[in-house]
Design a protein around this motif. Structure first.
Motif, PDB file in Angstrom:
ATOM      1  N   TRP A  99       0.917  -1.190   0.012  1.00  0.00           N
ATOM      2  CA  TRP A  99       0.251  -0.112   0.081  1.00  0.00           C
ATOM      3  C   TRP A  99       0.851   1.453   0.135  1.00  0.00           C
ATOM      4  O   TRP A  99       0.473   2.199  -0.560  1.00  0.00           O
ATOM      5  CB  TRP A  99      -0.924   0.034   1.144  1.00  0.00           C
ATOM      6  CG  TRP A  99      -0.455   0.281   2.516  1.00  0.00           C
ATOM      7  CD1 TRP A  99       0.203  -0.606   3.417  1.00  0.00           C
ATOM      8  CD2 TRP A  99       0.091   1.564   3.097  1.00  0.00           C
ATOM      9  NE1 TRP A  99       0.651  -0.084   4.542  1.00  0.00           N
ATOM     10  CE2 TRP A  99       0.852   1.209   4.332  1.00  0.00           C
ATOM     11  CE3 TRP A  99      -0.232   2.784   2.633  1.00  0.00           C
ATOM     12  CZ2 TRP A  99       1.062   2.289   5.228  1.00  0.00           C
ATOM     13  CZ3 TRP A  99       0.264   3.959   3.537  1.00  0.00           C
ATOM     14  CH2 TRP A  99       0.930   3.427   4.799  1.00  0.00           C
ATOM     15  N   ARG A 100       1.761   1.264   0.840  1.00  0.00           N
ATOM     16  CA  ARG A 100       2.754   2.493   0.797  1.00  0.00           C
ATOM     17  C   ARG A 100       3.587   2.703  -0.789  1.00  0.00           C
ATOM     18  O   ARG A 100       3.446   3.873  -0.828  1.00  0.00           O
ATOM     19  CB  ARG A 100       3.717   2.430   1.827  1.00  0.00           C
ATOM     20  CG  ARG A 100       4.814   3.557   1.958  1.00  0.00           C
ATOM     21  CD  ARG A 100       5.628   3.531   3.199  1.00  0.00           C
ATOM     22  NE  ARG A 100       6.467   4.731   3.094  1.00  0.00           N
ATOM     23  CZ  ARG A 100       7.420   5.008   4.257  1.00  0.00           C
ATOM     24  NH1 ARG A 100       7.133   4.588   5.413  1.00  0.00           N
ATOM     25  NH2 ARG A 100       8.076   5.986   4.132  1.00  0.00           N
ATOM     26  N   ALA A 101       4.047   1.586  -1.271  1.00  0.00           N
ATOM     27  CA  ALA A 101       4.628   1.696  -2.255  1.00  0.00           C
ATOM     28  C   ALA A 101       3.674   2.296  -3.460  1.00  0.00           C
ATOM     29  O   ALA A 101       4.095   3.190  -4.463  1.00  0.00           O
ATOM     30  CB  ALA A 101       5.156   0.238  -2.776  1.00  0.00           C
ATOM     31  N   GLY A 102       2.597   1.574  -3.219  1.00  0.00           N
ATOM     32  CA  GLY A 102       1.560   2.064  -4.474  1.00  0.00           C
ATOM     33  C   GLY A 102       0.891   3.642  -4.180  1.00  0.00           C
ATOM     34  O   GLY A 102       0.845   4.076  -5.265  1.00  0.00           O
ATOM     35  N   LEU A 142      -8.676   3.129  -3.290  1.00  0.00           N
ATOM     36  CA  LEU A 142      -9.203   2.385  -2.258  1.00  0.00           C
ATOM     37  C   LEU A 142      -9.138   1.100  -2.071  1.00  0.00           C
ATOM     38  O   LEU A 142      -8.913   0.411  -0.906  1.00  0.00           O
ATOM     39  CB  LEU A 142     -10.812   3.104  -2.142  1.00  0.00           C
ATOM     40  CG  LEU A 142     -10.924   4.427  -2.038  1.00  0.00           C
ATOM     41  CD1 LEU A 142     -12.567   4.884  -2.445  1.00  0.00           C
ATOM     42  CD2 LEU A 142     -10.527   4.813  -0.565  1.00  0.00           C
ATOM     43  N   ALA A 143      -9.344   0.483  -3.258  1.00  0.00           N
ATOM     44  CA  ALA A 143      -9.210  -1.013  -3.276  1.00  0.00           C
ATOM     45  C   ALA A 143      -7.740  -1.344  -2.710  1.00  0.00           C
ATOM     46  O   ALA A 143      -7.769  -2.663  -2.093  1.00  0.00           O
ATOM     47  CB  ALA A 143      -9.377  -1.562  -4.636  1.00  0.00           C
ATOM     48  N   GLN A 144      -6.745  -0.759  -3.260  1.00  0.00           N
ATOM     49  CA  GLN A 144      -5.343  -1.074  -2.780  1.00  0.00           C
ATOM     50  C   GLN A 144      -5.234  -1.072  -1.051  1.00  0.00           C
ATOM     51  O   GLN A 144      -4.704  -1.842  -0.462  1.00  0.00           O
ATOM     52  CB  GLN A 144      -4.500  -0.424  -3.375  1.00  0.00           C
ATOM     53  CG  GLN A 144      -2.945  -0.785  -3.201  1.00  0.00           C
ATOM     54  CD  GLN A 144      -1.787  -0.222  -4.353  1.00  0.00           C
ATOM     55  OE1 GLN A 144      -2.044   1.181  -4.328  1.00  0.00           O
ATOM     56  NE2 GLN A 144      -1.001  -0.843  -4.687  1.00  0.00           N
ATOM     57  N   LEU A 145      -5.722  -0.069  -0.661  1.00  0.00           N
ATOM     58  CA  LEU A 145      -5.393   0.271   0.794  1.00  0.00           C
ATOM     59  C   LEU A 145      -6.378  -0.801   1.550  1.00  0.00           C
ATOM     60  O   LEU A 145      -6.016  -1.488   2.572  1.00  0.00           O
ATOM     61  CB  LEU A 145      -6.123   1.764   1.109  1.00  0.00           C
ATOM     62  CG  LEU A 145      -5.296   2.825   0.446  1.00  0.00           C
ATOM     63  CD1 LEU A 145      -5.998   4.004   0.665  1.00  0.00           C
ATOM     64  CD2 LEU A 145      -4.018   2.938   1.272  1.00  0.00           C
ATOM     65  N   LEU A 146      -7.641  -0.930   1.082  1.00  0.00           N
ATOM     66  CA  LEU A 146      -8.471  -2.116   1.882  1.00  0.00           C
ATOM     67  C   LEU A 146      -7.974  -3.393   1.690  1.00  0.00           C
ATOM     68  O   LEU A 146      -7.816  -4.132   2.826  1.00  0.00           O
ATOM     69  CB  LEU A 146      -9.779  -2.147   1.236  1.00  0.00           C
ATOM     70  CG  LEU A 146     -10.968  -0.830   1.341  1.00  0.00           C
ATOM     71  CD1 LEU A 146     -12.097  -0.785   0.677  1.00  0.00           C
ATOM     72  CD2 LEU A 146     -11.082  -0.618   2.773  1.00  0.00           C
ATOM     73  N   LEU A 226       3.702   9.970   4.114  1.00  0.00           N
ATOM     74  CA  LEU A 226       3.768   8.507   4.062  1.00  0.00           C
ATOM     75  C   LEU A 226       4.348   7.993   5.432  1.00  0.00           C
ATOM     76  O   LEU A 226       3.885   6.739   6.113  1.00  0.00           O
ATOM     77  CB  LEU A 226       4.510   7.922   3.093  1.00  0.00           C
ATOM     78  CG  LEU A 226       4.193   8.384   1.618  1.00  0.00           C
ATOM     79  CD1 LEU A 226       4.745   7.715   0.509  1.00  0.00           C
ATOM     80  CD2 LEU A 226       2.676   7.561   1.339  1.00  0.00           C
ATOM     81  N   LEU A 227       5.204   8.421   6.157  1.00  0.00           N
ATOM     82  CA  LEU A 227       5.868   7.907   7.313  1.00  0.00           C
ATOM     83  C   LEU A 227       4.875   7.966   8.437  1.00  0.00           C
ATOM     84  O   LEU A 227       4.597   7.030   9.183  1.00  0.00           O
ATOM     85  CB  LEU A 227       6.862   8.778   7.658  1.00  0.00           C
ATOM     86  CG  LEU A 227       7.764   8.512   8.998  1.00  0.00           C
ATOM     87  CD1 LEU A 227       8.497   7.071   9.026  1.00  0.00           C
ATOM     88  CD2 LEU A 227       8.967   9.353   9.408  1.00  0.00           C
ATOM     89  N   GLY A 228       4.118   9.321   8.553  1.00  0.00           N
ATOM     90  CA  GLY A 228       2.853   9.294   9.492  1.00  0.00           C
ATOM     91  C   GLY A 228       1.850   8.470   9.222  1.00  0.00           C
ATOM     92  O   GLY A 228       1.494   7.665  10.230  1.00  0.00           O
ATOM     93  N   LEU A 229       1.721   8.086   7.971  1.00  0.00           N
ATOM     94  CA  LEU A 229       0.478   7.105   7.801  1.00  0.00           C
ATOM     95  C   LEU A 229       1.036   5.505   7.970  1.00  0.00           C
ATOM     96  O   LEU A 229       0.205   4.462   8.328  1.00  0.00           O
ATOM     97  CB  LEU A 229       0.069   7.246   6.011  1.00  0.00           C
ATOM     98  CG  LEU A 229      -0.467   8.353   5.793  1.00  0.00           C
ATOM     99  CD1 LEU A 229      -0.914   8.436   4.202  1.00  0.00           C
ATOM    100  CD2 LEU A 229      -2.047   8.404   6.385  1.00  0.00           C
ATOM    101  N   SER A 230       2.212   5.214   7.800  1.00  0.00           N
ATOM    102  CA  SER A 230       2.808   4.075   8.182  1.00  0.00           C
ATOM    103  C   SER A 230       2.670   3.850   9.717  1.00  0.00           C
ATOM    104  O   SER A 230       2.210   2.736  10.148  1.00  0.00           O
ATOM    105  CB  SER A 230       4.208   3.885   7.883  1.00  0.00           C
ATOM    106  OG  SER A 230       4.418   3.783   6.448  1.00  0.00           O
ATOM    107  N   HIS A 231       2.890   4.834  10.413  1.00  0.00           N
ATOM    108  CA  HIS A 231       2.612   4.462  12.084  1.00  0.00           C
ATOM    109  C   HIS A 231       1.141   4.287  12.370  1.00  0.00           C
ATOM    110  O   HIS A 231       0.904   3.624  12.976  1.00  0.00           O
ATOM    111  CB  HIS A 231       3.160   5.819  12.628  1.00  0.00           C
ATOM    112  CG  HIS A 231       4.472   5.735  12.731  1.00  0.00           C
ATOM    113  ND1 HIS A 231       5.312   4.949  13.382  1.00  0.00           N
ATOM    114  CD2 HIS A 231       5.385   6.856  12.310  1.00  0.00           C
ATOM    115  CE1 HIS A 231       6.639   5.397  13.544  1.00  0.00           C
ATOM    116  NE2 HIS A 231       6.603   6.389  12.794  1.00  0.00           N
ATOM    117  N   LEU A 232       0.268   5.185  11.619  1.00  0.00           N
ATOM    118  CA  LEU A 232      -1.071   4.950  11.815  1.00  0.00           C
ATOM    119  C   LEU A 232      -1.432   3.426  11.406  1.00  0.00           C
ATOM    120  O   LEU A 232      -2.294   2.912  11.900  1.00  0.00           O
ATOM    121  CB  LEU A 232      -1.820   6.100  11.014  1.00  0.00           C
ATOM    122  CG  LEU A 232      -3.515   6.067  11.043  1.00  0.00           C
ATOM    123  CD1 LEU A 232      -3.878   6.191  12.570  1.00  0.00           C
ATOM    124  CD2 LEU A 232      -3.940   7.195  10.123  1.00  0.00           C
TER     125      LEU A 232
END
Length: 239
Positions: A99-102, A142-146, A226-232
């Protein structure tokens, strides 16, 4: 047709457009919306948004400009459709990608397309992006994140946050916020000339304040986001 439906770019307007598209059968060899918006994008890239009129587009496509009105009722509708055509140039990352790479690849690709068509960037804030190409990108992200464990609510927030970050950066660049090396040097000289008594921090760091170029600023912002989202994500999906 009620007032809400008649507002170009509104959700009800798009809903009506989709229903009409499903009913309409394209004429063999005739003028299509795709050909119109492709020509409009070429014209805007070459001559600027001000040159993009129905009459000028007709000349560019070598058709009677009145024939354009079968597909777009006004210049406003033409601009909305052309923005969505531009979004069709976005190359979507593989769904199976992390998801992060995407997200990272998708954000850079979105920025690439916007940088290629700066004349259209100011139109991105005129309304929501609800055309078929915009929905294609939204569905994919959204599909990738889910698929990688995000809850539906968080996936929506993540998608919108990254999308708005890319658009905001592009709007600032297109609006003149992006500075050339000479402009950055002039800003540094201005800051250095300020009194250290009234602006001690700005004076001391005059060079640093204008050292990053737009790409460096974008990359730093994207990595930080993206770093903050990775922690979340780690909090939402415990290992």
């Amino acid at each position: 047709m009620d007032q809400a439906t008649s507002i170009p770019g509104s959700p009800t307007w798009w809903q009506a457009r989709y229903a009409e598209r499903d009913r309409r059968r394209p004429r063999e060899g005739g003028l299509t919306l795709g050909r119109i918006t492709a020509g409009a994008l070429e014209l805007a890239d070459r001559e600027g948004l001000e040159a993009l009129t129905m009459r000028r587009l007709g000349e560019h496509l070598q058709v009677r400009h009145t024939s354009l009105y079968r597909h777009v009722a006004s210049r406003e509708e033409l601009l909305i459709a052309t923005v969505d055509h531009m979004l069709g140039e976005i190359r979507l990352p593989p769904l199976e990608e992390d998801w992060r790479a995407g997200l990272e690849r998708g954000a850079r690709e979105f920025r690439r397309v916007l940088a290629a068509h700066p004349a259209l960037v100011p139109l991105l804030t005129a309304g929501q992006l609800l055309g078929p190409h915009a929905l294609r990108a939204r569905e994919h992200a959204l599909a990738q994140l889910l698929a990688h464990g995000w809850t539906p609510r968080s996936a929506v927030h993540v998608y919108l946050t990254v999308t708005h970050f890319v658009i905001g950066a592009a709007v600032l660049d297109a609006g003149g916020a992006a500075r050339t090396p000479d402009q950055r040097a002039a800003m540094a000289d201005l800051f250095a000339s300020l009194s250290p008594r009234t602006h001690p921090v700005v004076h001391r760091h005059a060079g640093l304040l204008n050292s990053p170029d737009p790409e460096a600023e974008f990359e730093f912002g994207l990595r930080t986001l993206l770093l903050g989202l990775s922690h979340l994500h780690a909090e939402e999906v415990p290992s």
